[in-house]
Design a protein around this motif. Structure first.
Motif, PDB file in Angstrom:
ATOM      1  N   ILE A  33       0.827  -1.209   0.000  1.00 50.90           N
ATOM      2  CA  ILE A  33       0.000   0.000   0.000  1.00 50.90           C
ATOM      3  C   ILE A  33       0.866   1.266   0.000  1.00 50.90           C
ATOM      4  CG2 ILE A  33      -1.623   1.323   1.419  1.00 50.90           C
ATOM      5  CD1 ILE A  33      -2.939  -1.374   2.109  1.00 50.90           C
ATOM      6  N   SER A  34       2.048   1.177   0.590  1.00 47.84           N
ATOM      7  CA  SER A  34       2.902   2.362   0.668  1.00 47.84           C
ATOM      8  C   SER A  34       3.538   2.730  -0.670  1.00 47.84           C
ATOM      9  CB  SER A  34       4.001   2.174   1.714  1.00 47.84           C
ATOM     10  OG  SER A  34       5.051   1.365   1.208  1.00 47.84           O
ATOM     11  N   LEU A  35       3.671   1.794  -1.595  1.00 48.36           N
ATOM     12  CA  LEU A  35       4.360   2.085  -2.855  1.00 48.36           C
ATOM     13  C   LEU A  35       3.698   3.192  -3.671  1.00 48.36           C
ATOM     14  CD1 LEU A  35       5.543  -1.479  -3.897  1.00 48.36           C
ATOM     15  CD2 LEU A  35       6.935   0.423  -3.069  1.00 48.36           C
ATOM     16  N   PRO A  36       2.372   3.135  -3.937  1.00 49.96           N
ATOM     17  CA  PRO A  36       1.797   4.263  -4.682  1.00 49.96           C
ATOM     18  C   PRO A  36       1.828   5.569  -3.887  1.00 49.96           C
ATOM     19  CG  PRO A  36       0.113   2.594  -4.197  1.00 49.96           C
ATOM     20  CD  PRO A  36       1.422   2.056  -3.744  1.00 49.96           C
ATOM     21  N   ILE A  37       1.772   5.479  -2.574  1.00 50.98           N
ATOM     22  CA  ILE A  37       1.864   6.689  -1.746  1.00 50.98           C
ATOM     23  C   ILE A  37       3.251   7.312  -1.892  1.00 50.98           C
ATOM     24  CG2 ILE A  37       1.837   7.553   0.638  1.00 50.98           C
ATOM     25  CD1 ILE A  37      -0.333   5.416   1.189  1.00 50.98           C
ATOM     26  N   GLN A  38       4.288   6.461  -1.956  1.00 53.77           N
ATOM     27  CA  GLN A  38       5.643   6.975  -2.168  1.00 53.77           C
ATOM     28  C   GLN A  38       5.763   7.676  -3.519  1.00 53.77           C
ATOM     29  OE1 GLN A  38       8.818   4.115  -1.263  1.00 53.77           O
ATOM     30  NE2 GLN A  38       7.325   2.986  -0.044  1.00 53.77           N
ATOM     31  N   GLY A  39       5.126   7.107  -4.547  1.00 57.35           N
ATOM     32  CA  GLY A  39       5.129   7.745  -5.867  1.00 57.35           C
ATOM     33  C   GLY A  39       4.449   9.101  -5.840  1.00 57.35           C
ATOM     34  N   MET A  40       3.298   9.179  -5.175  1.00 57.07           N
ATOM     35  CA  MET A  40       2.582  10.454  -5.050  1.00 57.07           C
ATOM     36  C   MET A  40       3.423  11.476  -4.287  1.00 57.07           C
ATOM     37  SD  MET A  40      -0.418  10.604  -6.423  1.00 57.07           S
ATOM     38  CE  MET A  40      -1.683   9.406  -6.699  1.00 57.07           C
ATOM     39  N   TRP A  41       4.073  11.016  -3.222  1.00 56.58           N
ATOM     40  CA  TRP A  41       4.907  11.925  -2.430  1.00 56.58           C
ATOM     41  C   TRP A  41       6.060  12.460  -3.267  1.00 56.58           C
ATOM     42  CZ3 TRP A  41       9.986  11.926  -0.876  1.00 56.58           C
ATOM     43  CH2 TRP A  41      10.322  12.901   0.069  1.00 56.58           C
ATOM     44  N   TRP A  42       6.714  11.583  -4.041  1.00 50.58           N
ATOM     45  CA  TRP A  42       7.821  12.017  -4.901  1.00 50.58           C
ATOM     46  C   TRP A  42       7.328  13.046  -5.903  1.00 50.58           C
ATOM     47  CZ3 TRP A  42       9.221  12.396  -9.966  1.00 50.58           C
ATOM     48  CH2 TRP A  42      10.573  12.623 -10.226  1.00 50.58           C
ATOM     49  N   LEU A  43       6.189  12.776  -6.516  1.00 52.45           N
ATOM     50  CA  LEU A  43       5.645  13.711  -7.503  1.00 52.45           C
ATOM     51  C   LEU A  43       5.291  15.055  -6.866  1.00 52.45           C
ATOM     52  CD1 LEU A  43       3.451  11.183  -9.495  1.00 52.45           C
ATOM     53  CD2 LEU A  43       5.425  12.443 -10.394  1.00 52.45           C
ATOM     54  N   GLY A  44       4.742  15.030  -5.639  1.00 46.36           N
ATOM     55  CA  GLY A  44       4.422  16.277  -4.944  1.00 46.36           C
ATOM     56  C   GLY A  44       5.672  17.072  -4.619  1.00 46.36           C
ATOM     57  N   SER A  45       6.717  16.372  -4.191  1.00 45.40           N
ATOM     58  CA  SER A  45       7.986  17.056  -3.901  1.00 45.40           C
ATOM     59  C   SER A  45       8.580  17.639  -5.175  1.00 45.40           C
ATOM     60  CB  SER A  45       8.983  16.084  -3.275  1.00 45.40           C
ATOM     61  OG  SER A  45       8.524  15.657  -2.034  1.00 45.40           O
ATOM     62  N   ARG A  46       8.535  16.856  -6.239  1.00 38.69           N
ATOM     63  CA  ARG A  46       9.092  17.300  -7.514  1.00 38.69           C
ATOM     64  C   ARG A  46       8.319  18.516  -8.041  1.00 38.69           C
ATOM     65  NH1 ARG A  46      13.505  15.769 -10.893  1.00 38.69           N
ATOM     66  NH2 ARG A  46      12.852  15.984 -13.037  1.00 38.69           N
ATOM     67  N   ALA A  47       7.003  18.505  -7.918  1.00 43.96           N
ATOM     68  CA  ALA A  47       6.174  19.606  -8.418  1.00 43.96           C
ATOM     69  C   ALA A  47       6.574  20.930  -7.786  1.00 43.96           C
ATOM     70  CB  ALA A  47       4.705  19.327  -8.149  1.00 43.96           C
ATOM     71  N   ASN A  48       6.952  20.900  -6.516  1.00 40.74           N
ATOM     72  CA  ASN A  48       7.274  22.131  -5.793  1.00 40.74           C
ATOM     73  C   ASN A  48       8.761  22.461  -5.784  1.00 40.74           C
ATOM     74  OD1 ASN A  48       4.596  22.888  -4.994  1.00 40.74           O
ATOM     75  ND2 ASN A  48       4.620  21.075  -3.701  1.00 40.74           N
ATOM     76  N   THR A  49       9.565  21.676  -6.488  1.00 44.68           N
ATOM     77  CA  THR A  49      11.006  21.936  -6.577  1.00 44.68           C
ATOM     78  C   THR A  49      11.260  23.001  -7.640  1.00 44.68           C
ATOM     79  OG1 THR A  49      11.509  19.665  -5.960  1.00 44.68           O
ATOM     80  CG2 THR A  49      13.259  20.881  -7.069  1.00 44.68           C
ATOM     81  N   ARG A  50      12.089  23.962  -7.305  1.00 48.41           N
ATOM     82  CA  ARG A  50      12.435  25.012  -8.263  1.00 48.41           C
ATOM     83  C   ARG A  50      13.271  24.412  -9.395  1.00 48.41           C
ATOM     84  NH1 ARG A  50       9.836  28.988  -6.591  1.00 48.41           N
ATOM     85  NH2 ARG A  50       9.879  29.714  -4.456  1.00 48.41           N
ATOM     86  N   LEU A  51      13.051  24.938 -10.587  1.00 48.51           N
ATOM     87  CA  LEU A  51      13.795  24.455 -11.752  1.00 48.51           C
ATOM     88  C   LEU A  51      15.254  24.878 -11.677  1.00 48.51           C
ATOM     89  CD1 LEU A  51      11.288  25.310 -14.625  1.00 48.51           C
ATOM     90  CD2 LEU A  51      11.763  23.066 -13.650  1.00 48.51           C
ATOM     91  N   PRO A  52      16.168  24.019 -12.106  1.00 46.92           N
ATOM     92  CA  PRO A  52      17.564  24.455 -12.230  1.00 46.92           C
ATOM     93  C   PRO A  52      17.657  25.542 -13.310  1.00 46.92           C
ATOM     94  CG  PRO A  52      17.298  22.202 -13.041  1.00 46.92           C
ATOM     95  CD  PRO A  52      15.990  22.620 -12.466  1.00 46.92           C
TER      96      PRO A  52
END
Length: 150
Positions: free
Chosen positions: A78-97
């Protein structure tokens, strides 16, 4: 309490980012998003069933001494898709290089020059703004305009 709120917001941002990211083969080699999104969507469909099966099979065979391991497997699944969502949420809010921020500005300018209305360019864009501008570019610019970047 703020960690719980930020986790929920991060998961929500991940869902929004997953919906916003253009699933285009041209982007596949430059960004990992498409692979993460596919794996996360697959995990959302499949992992709850795997979790249930791991517990139910132990119950069906009256193998209650293995129940703790089955529960751990279920929680992991159950944690695997949650980890994917968390990664995507973190990535979405990361400033572009800087290089990607410049690319974002170029695409934004090209869309604006084509006569389409856009919100003002962001000074410090994040990946979610890049996703939005790429979506607009694929929808509104012709192939000859996109050839420069892809």
């Amino acid at each position: 309490m703020s960690n719980k709120v930020s986790l929920v917001h991060n998961l929500r941002d991940g869902q929004k980012y997953m919906d916003a990211w253009p699933m285009r083969k041209e982007l596949n080699f430059m960004f990992p998003e498409q692979r993460i999104i596919k794996a996360t969507k697959y995990g959302v469909k499949v992992m709850p069933a795997i979790a249930a099966i791991s517990v139910l099979t132990q119950m069906a065979f009256n193998n209650y001494q293995s129940m703790p391991q089955a529960v751990i497997i279920a929680l992991f699944a159950i944690s695997l898709p949650i980890q994917g969502m968390w990664w995507l949420g973190s990535r979405a809010n990361t400033r572009l290089p800087p290089a990607l921020a410049g690319w974002y500005r170029e695409i934004h300018q090209k869309i604006a020059e084509s006569g389409f209305a856009l919100e003002p360019v962001k000074n410090r864009p994040r990946y979610k703004e890049l996703a939005q501008i790429l979506n607009r570019a694929f929808r509104q610019l012709d192939k000859s305009s996109l050839e420069r970047w892809f």
